[in-house]
Every structure is written in C-alpha cells, then in structure tokens.
Design a protein around this motif. Sequence first.
Motif, mmCIF file in Angstrom:
data_model
loop_
_atom_site.group_PDB
_atom_site.id
_atom_site.type_symbol
_atom_site.label_atom_id
_atom_site.label_comp_id
_atom_site.label_asym_id
_atom_site.label_seq_id
_atom_site.Cartn_x
_atom_site.Cartn_y
_atom_site.Cartn_z
ATOM 1 N N SER A 72 0.847 -1.197 0.000
ATOM 2 C CA SER A 72 0.000 0.000 0.000
ATOM 3 C C SER A 72 0.880 1.244 0.000
ATOM 4 O O SER A 72 1.978 1.259 0.574
ATOM 5 N N THR A 99 -2.817 3.728 -3.370
ATOM 6 C CA THR A 99 -2.627 2.563 -4.236
ATOM 7 C C THR A 99 -2.468 1.324 -3.368
ATOM 8 O O THR A 99 -1.655 1.326 -2.429
ATOM 9 N N ASN A 100 -3.227 0.308 -3.656
ATOM 10 C CA ASN A 100 -3.176 -0.936 -2.878
ATOM 11 C C ASN A 100 -3.095 -2.120 -3.827
ATOM 12 O O ASN A 100 -3.820 -2.184 -4.830
ATOM 13 N N VAL A 153 -5.738 -8.208 -6.454
ATOM 14 C CA VAL A 153 -6.570 -7.011 -6.506
ATOM 15 C C VAL A 153 -5.648 -5.801 -6.555
ATOM 16 O O VAL A 153 -4.757 -5.645 -5.713
ATOM 17 N N GLY A 166 -5.966 -1.769 -6.479
ATOM 18 C CA GLY A 166 -6.953 -0.742 -6.182
ATOM 19 C C GLY A 166 -6.367 0.648 -6.154
ATOM 20 O O GLY A 166 -5.216 0.857 -5.742
ATOM 21 N N ASN A 182 -7.547 4.649 -4.976
ATOM 22 C CA ASN A 182 -8.523 5.460 -4.260
ATOM 23 C C ASN A 182 -8.042 6.907 -4.249
ATOM 24 O O ASN A 182 -6.945 7.190 -3.775
ATOM 25 N N ASP A 188 -13.068 5.390 -6.396
ATOM 26 C CA ASP A 188 -12.465 4.113 -6.028
ATOM 27 C C ASP A 188 -12.554 3.154 -7.215
ATOM 28 O O ASP A 188 -13.637 2.915 -7.758
ATOM 29 N N LYS A 237 -11.181 -0.747 -8.483
ATOM 30 C CA LYS A 237 -10.541 -2.023 -8.150
ATOM 31 C C LYS A 237 -10.508 -2.900 -9.397
ATOM 32 O O LYS A 237 -11.538 -3.116 -10.041
ATOM 33 N N ILE A 266 -9.644 -6.734 -10.477
ATOM 34 C CA ILE A 266 -9.581 -8.020 -9.774
ATOM 35 C C ILE A 266 -9.300 -9.123 -10.788
ATOM 36 O O ILE A 266 -9.991 -9.225 -11.814
#
Length: 365
Positions: A196, A208-209, A257, A259, A261, A270, A272, A274
């Motif tokens: 993250s 950013t994740n 995943v 992601g 945000n 947001d 994502k 996947i």
Amino acid sequence: VFPGFKPANALNKSRNNKAAYADFEADFGPKLLVGLAGRFENYSDFGNTLDGKLAAAYRANDVIVFRGSVSTGFRAPGLQQRYFSSTFTDFINGRPVDVVLAPNNGALAVAAGIPSLKEEQSLGFGAGITATFDDASALTLDVYRINIDDRIVLSGRFDQTDPTIGATLARLNVGQAQFFVNSVDTRTQGLDFTYSRTDDLGDGKLGTNFAYTHNKTEVRAINLPARFQNRPDLADVLLSERERLFLEQGAPRSKFVLGFNYDINKWNADLKIIYFGQQVLGTFSGTAVLGEIAGLAEYDPRASADFAVTYSFLENLKLAVGAANIFDKFPSRQDDLETDNGFIYDSVQFGLNGTSYFARLSAKF
C-alpha cells in the motif's frame, strides 16, 4: 423428486460447550515479542479439545519486522452434520431409487459401521515479514502451511450391491445411502502479499493498494472407517474425483486485486481491478482427470473491475454511485447438463450476473 420431510426427520437436538482460554505475551528485550496461548474446550456431544499457539515477532530495524507462528486448532462437527436426515428420489437407469441421507449415530449409520463424528484437527505454520518504509508505504509477505486431519465430508452413495452394507440397506428397504464421515486429510499451503502507498496528487491524495494470494490445497489421505479397512475401493465412494476437485479447486488458487482510491475535497473515487485464477472442476459424467478435456469443467482466468464515486454533502451524509464488474465479464461457458445449478456456468470464480449498478445514500447519526 423430493417428497418433503417425514415426521421421523424431525428432531430437537442441542449442544453445550464450555471453554477456558489463556493468553500470555511478553517483550524479551527491545526487539523480540513472544506470545503463547492455549484453549481448552468441552463439547457435550463429542468430548474435549486442547489447542495452543506459539507466536513471535522480531524487529530487525526501524523498517523490517519478522514474524512466525505455529498453532493447532479444531472445528466441531455441525449439529446438522450429526443429526440431519432426509430422503429424496433419484432416477438411475430410468428406475426411481430412494436415497437416504442418514444421520450420524442413527440406526442405518451404526449398522453400516460409520463411526461417530469427531472434531476436525489442524496444525498450522506461518512465517512472514512486514516492512514500513515511511509514513506513506508498507508491505507484508506471509507464507503458511495448514494440515487438517479428519475433515468431515458427505460420502458418495452406498447401494444394495455393496458387499459390506448392501444387505443392511436391503433389510431396511433403502435403495442408496450417504453419510457424513471424518475421512479426509488435506494440506493447504500458500502465500499472501500486500503493498500500500499514499501519494499527493494535485490537491488530493491517491492511495494505491495491491494484494496477491496464491494457495494450493491437496488431499493427503482418505481414511476408511475400521469396518472398511479391507475395502480400498471404497476410497472412491467416500471421496469421488468430482468431490476431490471441489476440495482442491473449489476456489481459484490465485487472485490479485489492484486498487486506486483518490480523495479530493468532498469527492472520492475508487477503482478495483480483480484477477481470478483458473479453476478445474469435475462433472457429473465422465472421469475427471487433470489435463484431459473430457469430464472436466475448466474455468479460464478472468479479470474484472469495480468502480464507485462518492460525494460527501456533509460529514455524515454521503451519496455513492458505481458499478460492479464494469466490463461485463462472465465465467467460461459450460455444458448446462454438467453444472450444479443447471445453467451454462456456475458462480465459482465470481458472480454470474454480469455488470450491476448501484446508488447508495448513507447517513450517520
């Protein structure tokens, strides 16, 4: 072909359990933390369990922490696995046959030599590392192995031709019978990775994740009840290849995943992305042999995405609109005669309804 529940299926069963739990944690110097935990539990319907956990964390420096653990665990048999029973009709070669799901410790299970259900037991090992580089970024990496012994599964069907219990089924006027039984040992091992980061972007902040998981479950052994020890052929009845694949590939072995945000003033966006890995499942007909097309339901990898935008009217009042599976992805098409739901694919990797949209107003008081 389901006639409904009979009066004999009606039961009033319950269980009581008592537990004692102790947890000890201490620092051994400025860098080492050690934890020790134990749990004793008593169940009124199957007995006692005693489990424990030893864990440690070592801070190598201001950035990196190593961690590890070893633990035992259990899962009690469900009340429905012990007591539920029903009868339904199946057509085999055009002939109706009554199939009984027999309760554990019931007359049929006892006559067949099915032992009383006991708890599933696990032994788990884990090791990992965490790294916090600054106030804006961090990562974790963990590997694990979990052995589960005596997993409870619903057996395949025994019929009146079975040399061990066929005569019992005939005497009780039962065409076929199934039982819940502690018969499978499995091993699951894998890794989890997360990263993250938060960055300034314009007048807002971008988060950013990334998360990735990969694991593999294998059936290590099929344990025959004592009465069936001289019947190795019954291993396929207790756990068919189709059911084995459900245990080993009932969920994708890999998934990630990514992601993003973004927060700016009263707005939040947001996104994502996947990824779902491949799955290979068995079918009702054919022999499920990995690497062959016949007898398999192969679900190819798929990538999907979800997106939402949120506006905060007030601190406690927000409106969000968005969509799940925005690219309208579906699982790999299958033969609808070979799926559990009778549709052209099962919902095994993700949902089977394509894109869905939503609007959500939330208020906190």
